[in-house]
Design a protein around this motif. Structure first.
Motif, PDB file in Angstrom:
ATOM      1  N   ILE A  22       0.834  -1.198   0.000  1.00 12.61           N
ATOM      2  CA  ILE A  22       0.000   0.000   0.000  1.00 12.61           C
ATOM      3  C   ILE A  22       0.871   1.252   0.000  1.00 12.61           C
ATOM      4  O   ILE A  22       0.593   2.231  -0.713  1.00 12.61           O
ATOM      5  CB  ILE A  22      -0.947  -0.005   1.213  1.00 12.61           C
ATOM      6  N   ALA A  23       1.944   1.237   0.790  1.00 13.24           N
ATOM      7  CA  ALA A  23       2.853   2.386   0.824  1.00 13.24           C
ATOM      8  C   ALA A  23       3.515   2.595  -0.532  1.00 13.24           C
ATOM      9  O   ALA A  23       3.634   3.734  -1.010  1.00 13.24           O
ATOM     10  CB  ALA A  23       3.911   2.185   1.912  1.00 13.24           C
ATOM     11  N   PHE A  45       2.179  14.004   6.460  1.00 17.64           N
ATOM     12  CA  PHE A  45       1.278  14.119   7.607  1.00 17.64           C
ATOM     13  C   PHE A  45       0.851  12.727   8.066  1.00 17.64           C
ATOM     14  O   PHE A  45       0.322  11.941   7.280  1.00 17.64           O
ATOM     15  CB  PHE A  45       0.051  14.943   7.214  1.00 17.64           C
ATOM     16  N   GLY A  46       1.078  12.431   9.361  1.00 19.21           N
ATOM     17  CA  GLY A  46       0.806  11.084   9.852  1.00 19.21           C
ATOM     18  C   GLY A  46       1.810  10.117   9.270  1.00 19.21           C
ATOM     19  O   GLY A  46       1.449   9.040   8.788  1.00 19.21           O
ATOM     20  N   SER A 111      -1.068   9.280   3.950  1.00 19.53           N
ATOM     21  CA  SER A 111      -1.597   7.956   3.604  1.00 19.53           C
ATOM     22  C   SER A 111      -2.235   7.300   4.822  1.00 19.53           C
ATOM     23  O   SER A 111      -1.570   7.088   5.845  1.00 19.53           O
ATOM     24  CB  SER A 111      -0.468   7.062   3.064  1.00 19.53           C
ATOM     25  N   MET A 112      -3.509   7.009   4.733  1.00 16.24           N
ATOM     26  CA  MET A 112      -4.241   6.282   5.766  1.00 16.24           C
ATOM     27  C   MET A 112      -4.167   6.965   7.131  1.00 16.24           C
ATOM     28  O   MET A 112      -4.142   6.303   8.168  1.00 16.24           O
ATOM     29  CB  MET A 112      -3.714   4.838   5.888  1.00 16.24           C
ATOM     30  N   LEU A 142      -9.242   5.287   2.842  1.00 20.93           N
ATOM     31  CA  LEU A 142     -10.197   4.186   2.722  1.00 20.93           C
ATOM     32  C   LEU A 142     -11.533   4.680   2.192  1.00 20.93           C
ATOM     33  O   LEU A 142     -12.003   5.754   2.573  1.00 20.93           O
ATOM     34  CB  LEU A 142     -10.445   3.543   4.085  1.00 20.93           C
ATOM     35  N   LEU A 143     -12.146   3.884   1.344  1.00 21.41           N
ATOM     36  CA  LEU A 143     -13.551   4.080   1.025  1.00 21.41           C
ATOM     37  C   LEU A 143     -14.382   3.683   2.244  1.00 21.41           C
ATOM     38  O   LEU A 143     -13.866   3.032   3.172  1.00 21.41           O
ATOM     39  CB  LEU A 143     -13.928   3.236  -0.193  1.00 21.41           C
ATOM     40  N   PRO A 144     -15.655   4.064   2.312  1.00 20.70           N
ATOM     41  CA  PRO A 144     -16.465   3.723   3.484  1.00 20.70           C
ATOM     42  C   PRO A 144     -16.425   2.225   3.785  1.00 20.70           C
ATOM     43  O   PRO A 144     -16.532   1.388   2.881  1.00 20.70           O
ATOM     44  CB  PRO A 144     -17.871   4.169   3.071  1.00 20.70           C
ATOM     45  N   GLU A 145     -16.243   1.917   5.071  1.00 23.98           N
ATOM     46  CA  GLU A 145     -16.219   0.518   5.510  1.00 23.98           C
ATOM     47  C   GLU A 145     -17.057   0.396   6.774  1.00 23.98           C
ATOM     48  O   GLU A 145     -17.492   1.383   7.350  1.00 23.98           O
ATOM     49  CB  GLU A 145     -14.775   0.034   5.687  1.00 23.98           C
ATOM     50  N   ASP A 146     -17.282  -0.837   7.208  1.00 25.01           N
ATOM     51  CA  ASP A 146     -18.246  -1.092   8.288  1.00 25.01           C
ATOM     52  C   ASP A 146     -17.654  -0.994   9.687  1.00 25.01           C
ATOM     53  O   ASP A 146     -18.305  -1.372  10.664  1.00 25.01           O
ATOM     54  CB  ASP A 146     -18.904  -2.451   8.088  1.00 25.01           C
TER      55      ASP A 146
END
Length: 206
Positions: A22-23, A45-46, A111-112, A142-146
């Motif tokens: 992902i990175a 950032f982060g 990122s994230m 992230l896209l919307p997740e539960d």
């Protein structure tokens, strides 16, 4: 995710192959979007352990690496002691305490990290003030997740609808905002079942 959780995870953070992938993919998206120069001043950032940001350190004048997790920054500082990554300034504070001059940054990438930020509209406003005219904000999220992505840990945002985040960025003073879906993050849930979470990249220009 709490500071204790980040402390527990910091030592194994870089060893996770999915996290490295992902990175790598987000870094490639940043490189495709931004033309770094030897005069560029940029903010990661982060930044965590620096998996994304450190690869750009020698391409720019200054890389600010900001995070509030001492454990993550400890891993980053260990890397800096072992290798020359250019002019990296580690900032172990919230953004509003970082002391970065307004209108001084060419690029902010993250990122994230945005889904961990409680006062996100205010942070985006500050980012807008820190960037020069024409500066860019590049966000991997992230896209919307539960809510399963972080298991039992509660975070301010369980992902974002890209249009909703784009609206927030526009309200923070960015004139041009675009986004696109970016891929899949494979991660075990708290029962150990690997689930797929969609991601996207958003770019805002001041």
């Amino acid at each position: 995710m709490s500071q204790n959780e980040f402390t527990m995870k910091a030592k194994e953070w870089d060893s996770n192959p999915e996290r490295r992938r992902i990175a790598d993919e987000f870094a490639a998206a940043v490189e495709k979007t931004v033309d770094f120069t030897a005069d560029s001043k940029v903010l990661d950032f982060g930044c965590g352990t620096g998996m994304v940001g450190l690869r750009f350190g020698k391409s720019v004048k200054t890389l600010y690496a900001l995070d509030t997790s001492d454990a993550m920054l400890g891993m980053l500082r260990a890397k800096l002691s072992d290798e020359d990554f250019g002019n990296v300034q580690v900032l172990a504070v919230p953004l509003h305490e970082a002391g970065i001059p307004e209108n001084s940054l060419d690029v902010i990438f993250t990122s994230m990290a945005m889904h961990h930020v409680e006062d996100l509209p205010e942070v985006l406003m500050l980012m807008g003030r820190l960037l020069k005219s024409g500066g860019k904000l590049v966000v991997g999220e992230l896209l919307p997740e539960d809510g399963s992505f972080h298991g039992d840990n509660v975070v301010p945002y369980n992902g974002f609808k890209p249009d909703d985040l784009a609206t927030m960025v526009e309200k923070a003073g960015f004139s041009t905002v675009s986004h696109h879906e970016h891929g899949i993050y494979n991660k075990p849930d708290k029962e150990g079942v690997v689930r797929q979470y969609g991601t996207f990249v958003l770019v805002g220009e001041k």
